[in-house]
Design an enzyme around this catalytic site. Structure first.
Site, PDB file in Angstrom:
ATOM      1  N   LYS A   1     -11.003 -11.568 -16.384  1.00 25.59           N
ATOM      2  CA  LYS A   1     -11.339 -11.702 -17.806  1.00 25.59           C
ATOM      3  C   LYS A   1     -10.873 -13.036 -18.409  1.00 25.59           C
ATOM      4  O   LYS A   1     -11.614 -13.691 -19.128  1.00 25.59           O
ATOM      5  CB  LYS A   1     -10.684 -10.540 -18.556  1.00 25.59           C
ATOM      6  CG  LYS A   1     -11.137 -10.377 -19.958  1.00 25.59           C
ATOM      7  CD  LYS A   1     -12.290  -9.439 -19.988  1.00 25.59           C
ATOM      8  CE  LYS A   1     -12.729  -9.008 -21.322  1.00 25.59           C
ATOM      9  NZ  LYS A   1     -13.822  -8.037 -21.197  1.00 25.59           N
TER      10      LYS A   1
ATOM     11  N   GLY B   1       0.849  -1.198   0.000  1.00 23.06           N
ATOM     12  CA  GLY B   1       0.000   0.000   0.000  1.00 23.06           C
ATOM     13  C   GLY B   1       0.872   1.231   0.000  1.00 23.06           C
ATOM     14  O   GLY B   1       2.064   1.150   0.328  1.00 23.06           O
TER      15      GLY B   1
ATOM     16  N   CYS C   1       5.392  -6.283   1.230  1.00 24.46           N
ATOM     17  CA  CYS C   1       5.773  -4.874   1.128  1.00 24.46           C
ATOM     18  C   CYS C   1       5.287  -4.081   2.354  1.00 24.46           C
ATOM     19  O   CYS C   1       5.790  -4.278   3.444  1.00 24.46           O
ATOM     20  CB  CYS C   1       5.250  -4.294  -0.183  1.00 24.46           C
ATOM     21  SG  CYS C   1       6.013  -2.719  -0.586  1.00 24.46           S
ATOM     22  N   TYR C   2       4.253  -3.254   2.204  1.00 21.33           N
ATOM     23  CA  TYR C   2       3.743  -2.530   3.367  1.00 21.33           C
ATOM     24  C   TYR C   2       3.310  -3.525   4.442  1.00 21.33           C
ATOM     25  O   TYR C   2       3.510  -3.307   5.643  1.00 21.33           O
ATOM     26  CB  TYR C   2       2.556  -1.659   2.937  1.00 21.33           C
ATOM     27  CG  TYR C   2       1.936  -0.873   4.063  1.00 21.33           C
ATOM     28  CD1 TYR C   2       2.661   0.106   4.727  1.00 21.33           C
ATOM     29  CD2 TYR C   2       0.625  -1.118   4.462  1.00 21.33           C
ATOM     30  CE1 TYR C   2       2.096   0.822   5.766  1.00 21.33           C
ATOM     31  CE2 TYR C   2       0.051  -0.396   5.499  1.00 21.33           C
ATOM     32  CZ  TYR C   2       0.790   0.573   6.149  1.00 21.33           C
ATOM     33  OH  TYR C   2       0.234   1.280   7.178  1.00 21.33           O
TER      34      TYR C   2
ATOM     35  N   ASP D   1     -18.049 -10.729 -21.932  1.00 27.51           N
ATOM     36  CA  ASP D   1     -18.642 -10.784 -20.593  1.00 27.51           C
ATOM     37  C   ASP D   1     -20.147 -11.019 -20.652  1.00 27.51           C
ATOM     38  O   ASP D   1     -20.683 -11.885 -19.960  1.00 27.51           O
ATOM     39  CB  ASP D   1     -18.350  -9.493 -19.803  1.00 27.51           C
ATOM     40  CG  ASP D   1     -16.865  -9.190 -19.768  1.00 27.51           C
ATOM     41  OD1 ASP D   1     -16.077 -10.134 -19.937  1.00 27.51           O
ATOM     42  OD2 ASP D   1     -16.498  -8.012 -19.594  1.00 27.51           O
TER      43      ASP D   1
ATOM     44  N   GLU E   1       3.721 -11.121  -6.401  1.00 30.48           N
ATOM     45  CA  GLU E   1       2.554 -11.265  -7.281  1.00 30.48           C
ATOM     46  C   GLU E   1       2.755 -10.633  -8.654  1.00 30.48           C
ATOM     47  O   GLU E   1       2.000 -10.887  -9.590  1.00 30.48           O
ATOM     48  CB  GLU E   1       1.307 -10.662  -6.599  1.00 30.48           C
ATOM     49  CG  GLU E   1       1.285  -9.144  -6.429  1.00 30.48           C
ATOM     50  CD  GLU E   1       2.041  -8.618  -5.215  1.00 30.48           C
ATOM     51  OE1 GLU E   1       2.954  -9.321  -4.732  1.00 30.48           O
ATOM     52  OE2 GLU E   1       1.751  -7.492  -4.773  1.00 30.48           O
TER      53      GLU E   1
ATOM     54  N   HIS F   1       7.390  -7.606  -4.295  1.00 29.35           N
ATOM     55  CA  HIS F   1       6.058  -8.050  -4.716  1.00 29.35           C
ATOM     56  C   HIS F   1       6.128  -9.379  -5.465  1.00 29.35           C
ATOM     57  O   HIS F   1       6.406  -9.399  -6.663  1.00 29.35           O
ATOM     58  CB  HIS F   1       5.413  -6.987  -5.623  1.00 29.35           C
ATOM     59  CG  HIS F   1       4.991  -5.773  -4.864  1.00 29.35           C
ATOM     60  ND1 HIS F   1       3.758  -5.669  -4.270  1.00 29.35           N
ATOM     61  CD2 HIS F   1       5.656  -4.629  -4.582  1.00 29.35           C
ATOM     62  CE1 HIS F   1       3.667  -4.491  -3.643  1.00 29.35           C
ATOM     63  NE2 HIS F   1       4.806  -3.851  -3.824  1.00 29.35           N
TER      64      HIS F   1
END
Ligand code: XMP
Length: 515
Positions: free
Chosen positions: A371, A54, A80-81, A223, A168, A166
């Site tokens: 998606k 964050g 991280c944060y 979608d 991710e 990170h």
């Protein structure tokens, strides 16, 4: 979808990637704000907790994390944060960074720490200025950055891991192995996500409206197509799809809709509202005004149709089916969105105004999917690859691709040039190498020569971009021979066009659409 892995979102732009990567590893997770997490904790307990990154600093954070962090056996990963919260809470020291570490960085594992499939030295993505300078009690240093900073900490007795970078983000080469290490080796969770669970839980959502009448604002995009196919599977003819032909479509859109009408069991009604839209837009040049007129006219057309159904067929709709996806859900619960104000860059056209006006409840069976998962589900539902992998097309369509006033002739120029671009992309097997591709009519005239004569005609711009989610974009690099062919065909085949230019602007600063 309720999950036993809770991800507390502190507003990092990467938080949703944690969920995505967890799913790729076979695990569900649920993103929530810290306030919602603390509230939920009063009645439920997670099996694992992730504290995200964050933009804030622990020095300003007054939250009491004890309800989460005092639970002896709860597996926790701070990213991280999130790691800095762990550092401070458990009695270490966090220092304000002077320089920080941003972008690609090298790290190495230390003190005998090993992660399966991850070498001891590797590249990661960093984005922080504060850092843990003194280890908290009972933690050991397990990863160090090339600058000698603390990049990973592990509790000696409890299942707690802190990571300064990170894992991710895809630039972190072995990020998936690190996340897998947390889920499998630290938290020892059982995998609970697969394409089958994904389909089952979406079907469950639809089953709740069995016996009700459902209206679908059908656009033919992936979608709405997948949401409609799924819903049809459960409630059959109780769902009606309305497709509004606003006259701002490309030939390929109408072609697809007609194919879907023919080849699927969906009950699709095409509402011809071309003249209505064109009249409403007459004389309008301002992009925002055009967007708002298109949005309002769409709702008017829809509302009229719904009343007609009620009056003529005695059908009263209870639900509006929407293809809302997880990124939209996360966006709406993001800590920034909740309190903060964001600037409107463009008024997006969607069906948001419909439910309140018509007292419809929302049915959103895809609200937990990304998606690519929707596409995967579409394929599993037996839809054709060409339908499921179509490029995104904005609600206002060609309305925002004719710069300035919309006239029949302007619309034709975009329709014809777009069709040429589409045919050439397909013909040259390049359709899948770009995320979105389209043509724009510029409101300028330039001098040219056709045959032996001087012409003074309009310009078409080609826009082709690579992107993940439309938030950022880079220009697709296509072969010159391809661009030459497209340019030549447009100048030869589209009456009134003598010049074609290629837009080489990334987003930011340019948006993808020109208006
Ligand atoms: P921009 O132009 O904002 O576009 O960079 C990002 C993505 O969003 C699409 N877009 C829209 N989609 N309604 C939509 O459904 C809209 O009003 C709208 N405006 C832009 C655009 O095509 C791109 O994929």
């Amino acid at each position: 979808m309720q999950s036993s892995v809770w991800i507390i979102d502190f507003g990092s732009q990467y938080t949703q990637l944690i969920t995505r990567k967890f799913r790729e590893l076979g695990f569900t997770s649920e993103i929530m704000t810290v306030e919602d997490g603390l509230e939920k904790l009063k009645t439920q307990k997670p099996k694992a907790l992730v504290l995200s990154g964050g933009p804030q600093s622990v020095f300003e954070d007054k939250t009491d994390y004890a309800p989460f962090l005092d639970q002896e056996d709860l597996p926790i990963m701070g990213v991280c944060y999130g790691m800095q919260i762990l550092g401070q809470f458990y009695g270490g020291k966090v220092e304000k960074g002077i320089q920080g570490e941003y972008g690609l960085a090298k790290i190495k594992t230390v003190n005998g720490f090993k992660i399966d499939g991850c070498p001891s030295e590797t590249d990661v993505w960093m984005s922080h200025s504060d850092h843990v300078s003194v280890l908290p009690k009972d933690f050991k240093l397990v990863i160090q950055s090339e600058n000698g900073l603390v990049a990973g900490i592990l509790h000696e007795k409890r299942p707690i891991l802190g990571i300064q970078f990170h894992p991710e983000v895809h630039h972190t080469i072995h990020g998936k192995e690190i996340l897998s290490y947390f889920l499998n080796s630290i938290a020892r969770l059982k995998a609970d996500w697969s394409s089958k669970t994904m389909l089952d839980s979406s079907l469950e959502t639809v089953k709740e409206v069995k016996g009700k009448k459902v209206l679908c604002a059908f656009s033919g995009g992936v979608d709405s197509l997948v949401a409609a196919t799924l819903t049809h599977k459960v409630i059959g003819s109780d769902m009606h799809c309305f497709f509004v032909d606003n006259g701002l479509l490309r030939p390929q859109d109408l072609h697809t809709i007609k194919l879907l009408q023919d080849k699927t069991d969906l009950n699709i009604e095409i509402i011809d509202a071309k003249d209505l839209f064109l009249n409403a837009l007459a004389g309008q040049k301002d992009p925002e005004q055009k967007r708002k007129t298109i949005g309002k006219t769409f709702i008017d057309v829809f509302e009229a149709k719904v009343h007609e159904y009620e009056k003529n067929h005695g059908i009263k709709f209870d639900y509006l089916l929407q293809g809302t996806l997880y990124p939209d859900v996360i966006e709406s619960i993001s800590p920034h969105k909740k309190g903060g104000k964001s600037v409107t860059i463009k008024s997006h056209h969607n069906v948001g105004g419909l439910p309140e006006r018509m007292h419809l409840k929302l049915l959103e069976p895809l609200r937990f999917l990304f998606k690519d998962e929707v596409r995967q589900m579409g394929m599993e539902l037996g839809l054709k690859r060409d339908w499921v992998y179509r490029h995104p097309f904005p609600g206002p369509g060609i309305g925002v691709r004719v710069l300035g006033e919309l006239t029949v002739d302007h619309i034709r120029k975009v329709q014809e040039s777009d069709q040429i671009l589409f045919e050439e992309l397909k013909e040259n097997n390049l359709y899948d190498s770009t995320w979105q591709a389209f043509t724009v009519l510029l409101p300028v005239k330039t001098v040219g020569v056709k045959g032996d004569g001087r012409v003074f005609e309009e310009v078409i711009a080609l826009r082709m971009v690579n992107s993940q989610d439309g938030m950022t974009a880079s220009v697709t690099e296509l072969p010159w021979s391809f661009l030459n062919k497209v340019s030549s065909r447009i100048c030869n085949e589209v009456k009134g066009i003598t010049r074609v230019v290629y837009d080489i602007t990334s987003k930011p600063p340019g948006t993808i659409e020109w208006e």
